[in-house]
Design an enzyme around this catalytic site. Structure first.
Site, PDB file in Angstrom:
ATOM      1  N   SER A  29       0.831  -1.192   0.000  1.00  0.00           N
ATOM      2  CA  SER A  29       0.000   0.000   0.000  1.00  0.00           C
ATOM      3  C   SER A  29       0.871   1.250   0.000  1.00  0.00           C
ATOM      4  O   SER A  29       1.976   1.243   0.561  1.00  0.00           O
ATOM      5  CB  SER A  29      -0.881  -0.014   1.251  1.00  0.00           C
ATOM      6  OG  SER A  29      -1.991   0.823   1.116  1.00  0.00           O
ATOM      7  N   PRO A  30       0.417   2.332  -0.638  1.00  0.00           N
ATOM      8  CA  PRO A  30       1.198   3.572  -0.592  1.00  0.00           C
ATOM      9  C   PRO A  30       1.286   4.094   0.833  1.00  0.00           C
ATOM     10  O   PRO A  30       0.265   4.300   1.486  1.00  0.00           O
ATOM     11  CB  PRO A  30       0.413   4.523  -1.501  1.00  0.00           C
ATOM     12  CG  PRO A  30      -0.953   3.937  -1.612  1.00  0.00           C
ATOM     13  CD  PRO A  30      -0.810   2.471  -1.437  1.00  0.00           C
ATOM     14  N   ALA A  64       1.676   8.673  -1.515  1.00  0.00           N
ATOM     15  CA  ALA A  64       0.941   9.828  -2.018  1.00  0.00           C
ATOM     16  C   ALA A  64       1.937  10.886  -2.488  1.00  0.00           C
ATOM     17  O   ALA A  64       2.720  11.424  -1.703  1.00  0.00           O
ATOM     18  CB  ALA A  64       0.041  10.395  -0.932  1.00  0.00           C
ATOM     19  N   TYR A 189      -8.339  13.937   2.034  1.00  0.00           N
ATOM     20  CA  TYR A 189      -7.559  14.808   1.161  1.00  0.00           C
ATOM     21  C   TYR A 189      -8.480  15.434   0.106  1.00  0.00           C
ATOM     22  O   TYR A 189      -9.698  15.322   0.189  1.00  0.00           O
ATOM     23  CB  TYR A 189      -6.377  14.034   0.586  1.00  0.00           C
ATOM     24  CG  TYR A 189      -5.469  13.508   1.679  1.00  0.00           C
ATOM     25  CD1 TYR A 189      -4.961  14.363   2.655  1.00  0.00           C
ATOM     26  CD2 TYR A 189      -5.161  12.144   1.785  1.00  0.00           C
ATOM     27  CE1 TYR A 189      -4.166  13.885   3.692  1.00  0.00           C
ATOM     28  CE2 TYR A 189      -4.362  11.664   2.811  1.00  0.00           C
ATOM     29  CZ  TYR A 189      -3.869  12.528   3.768  1.00  0.00           C
ATOM     30  OH  TYR A 189      -3.087  12.066   4.790  1.00  0.00           O
ATOM     31  N   ARG A 237      -8.229   5.264  -5.119  1.00  0.00           N
ATOM     32  CA  ARG A 237      -8.448   4.930  -3.709  1.00  0.00           C
ATOM     33  C   ARG A 237      -9.539   5.827  -3.162  1.00  0.00           C
ATOM     34  O   ARG A 237      -9.503   7.049  -3.334  1.00  0.00           O
ATOM     35  CB  ARG A 237      -7.168   5.092  -2.886  1.00  0.00           C
ATOM     36  CG  ARG A 237      -7.403   4.999  -1.382  1.00  0.00           C
ATOM     37  CD  ARG A 237      -6.137   4.856  -0.574  1.00  0.00           C
ATOM     38  NE  ARG A 237      -5.736   3.448  -0.517  1.00  0.00           N
ATOM     39  CZ  ARG A 237      -4.827   2.971   0.347  1.00  0.00           C
ATOM     40  NH1 ARG A 237      -4.227   3.775   1.199  1.00  0.00           N
ATOM     41  NH2 ARG A 237      -4.519   1.682   0.335  1.00  0.00           N
ATOM     42  N   ARG A 331       1.099  -1.412   7.295  1.00  0.00           N
ATOM     43  CA  ARG A 331       1.907  -1.592   8.506  1.00  0.00           C
ATOM     44  C   ARG A 331       2.611  -2.940   8.537  1.00  0.00           C
ATOM     45  O   ARG A 331       3.748  -3.053   8.985  1.00  0.00           O
ATOM     46  CB  ARG A 331       1.026  -1.436   9.753  1.00  0.00           C
ATOM     47  CG  ARG A 331       0.530  -0.029   9.984  1.00  0.00           C
ATOM     48  CD  ARG A 331      -0.392   0.011  11.204  1.00  0.00           C
ATOM     49  NE  ARG A 331      -0.879   1.351  11.494  1.00  0.00           N
ATOM     50  CZ  ARG A 331      -1.951   1.902  10.939  1.00  0.00           C
ATOM     51  NH1 ARG A 331      -2.662   1.202  10.044  1.00  0.00           N
ATOM     52  NH2 ARG A 331      -2.333   3.111  11.251  1.00  0.00           N
TER      53      ARG A 331
END
Length: 361
Positions: A29-30, A64, A189, A237, A331
């Site tokens: 994942s980013p 991102a 965002y 996303r 994570r």
């Protein structure tokens, strides 16, 4: 590779979108690293992303990445708003591909959550004296908590400019060699703040109704798809729900996913939350997987599942049961860059190691 093992594990089966095939259903994942200077990638990003490709992931997505300087979350975030950013990212993409993974990048604008300090320094909004900058959003509503700046409500000219910034950044991502592009419309965002009625109080064609609130994202997606090659995947996303009454919900996410698919989006990356600081989120292993499952089923589009996916058998069941097409780990990949290797052993699958590591695997 043991060919027979492919039939034993759904997690380690290949997955093809357009001309791109992932060697397995495991993606990185980013994850923001807050380690760039003026948006430029460096050795930290090279090692961080490259090591996950060596570790066996099928897809590695760079964090991102700002489409404009003021679109970064912090001064330490990656950017791709100018030509100087291309070469350092191209080096990373090349290494990822050389080690069998697909190189992806997420492009983004942080909106009202931009101009924040590094998380290990508290993460509060920065003053101008501290290197901060003015923020923008659909409406002049601050995020809250320690992000107290009141953003400037965007004009329609601002919206057009940002749409063009996303298009230009997509072109640079292609020039850098990335083969998977993701638009970031989650976690509070800029795009996400347009989508939600909690943060979008505009009286014009970009606010109010569902059709108006999704307009900026759809217009940008359409424009990006025109410059992003037809043979390469485009993902978005989203935050599937806001976790707050009166906010964005799963029904709207399904409706949006159907429209995104019509604009040439191939996969919806299904996260949640991040829009408001007081959201009440019930966190548990795989807590966001049902969102990916529902959107996949009702919008008939490929999805990625995220959120506390930590165990090999858990990830295997998500793919086997058709709840998502890909699992993206964050994570857990920080804890264990070789998670795919260890998951393969649990599931009875044999990964082919790099020659340098053959004696250890």
């Amino acid at each position: 590779m043991d060919k027979n093992s492919l039939s034993k594990s759904h997690l380690f089966s290949p997955f093809t979108i357009r001309s791109i095939t992932l060697r397995n259903r495991i993606g990185v994942s980013p994850m923001c690293q807050y380690s760039a200077t003026d948006g430029v990638a460096n050795e930290w990003h090279f090692v961080h992303l490259g090591s996950r490709a060596v570790g066996g992931a099928g897809l590695v997505i760079a964090e991102a990445t700002g489409v404009a300087p003021e679109g970064r979350i912090t001064p330490g975030c990656l950017g791709l708003w100018s030509e100087k950013h291309i070469e350092p990212l191209a080096r990373i993409a090349k290494f990822i591909k050389e080690h069998g993974a697909v190189a992806g990048i997420q492009i983004a604008h942080a909106g009202r959550k931009a101009s924040a300090g590094l998380p290990w320094n508290g993460g509060a909004h920065l003053s101008e004296a501290e290197g901060g900058w003015p923020t923008i959003a659909p409406s002049a509503i601050p995020f809250g908590g320690n992000l107290t700046k009141v953003p400037q409500a965007m004009t329609e000219a601002d919206i057009a400019r940002l749409r063009n910034d996303f298009v230009a950044t997509a072109r640079r991502a292609l020039a850098a060699g990335f083969e998977w592009l993701e638009l970031h419309a989650a976690h509070g965002y800029l795009f996400n703040s347009f989508l939600s009625p909690l943060s979008n109080h505009r009286p014009d064609q970009y606010g109010g109704s569902f059709e108006n609130r999704i307009r900026f994202l759809l217009e940008t997606t359409r424009a990006v798809r025109k410059v992003w090659p037809d043979h390469l995947p485009l993902a978005v996303r989203i935050s599937a729900i806001d976790w707050k009454e009166g906010g964005w919900d799963i029904a709207q996410s399904v409706a949006l996913a159907k429209l995104l698919k019509a604009e040439g989006v191939d996969l919806v990356d299904c996260s949640s939350g991040g829009l408001v600081p007081d959201a009440k989120i019930t966190v548990a292993p795989g807590y966001q997987v049902p969102f990916a499952e529902q959107i996949r089923r009702e919008a008939n589009i490929a999805t990625a599942a995220v959120g506390f996916i930590t165990e090999a058998k858990q990830a295997e069941e998500i793919i086997r049961n058709g709840q998502a097409d890909v699992v993206l780990l964050a994570r857990q990949m920080l804890v264990d860059p070789y998670w795919p290797v260890h998951a393969a052993k649990v599931l009875g699958h044999k990964l082919t190691p790099p020659n340098q590591y053959a004696r250890a695997w």
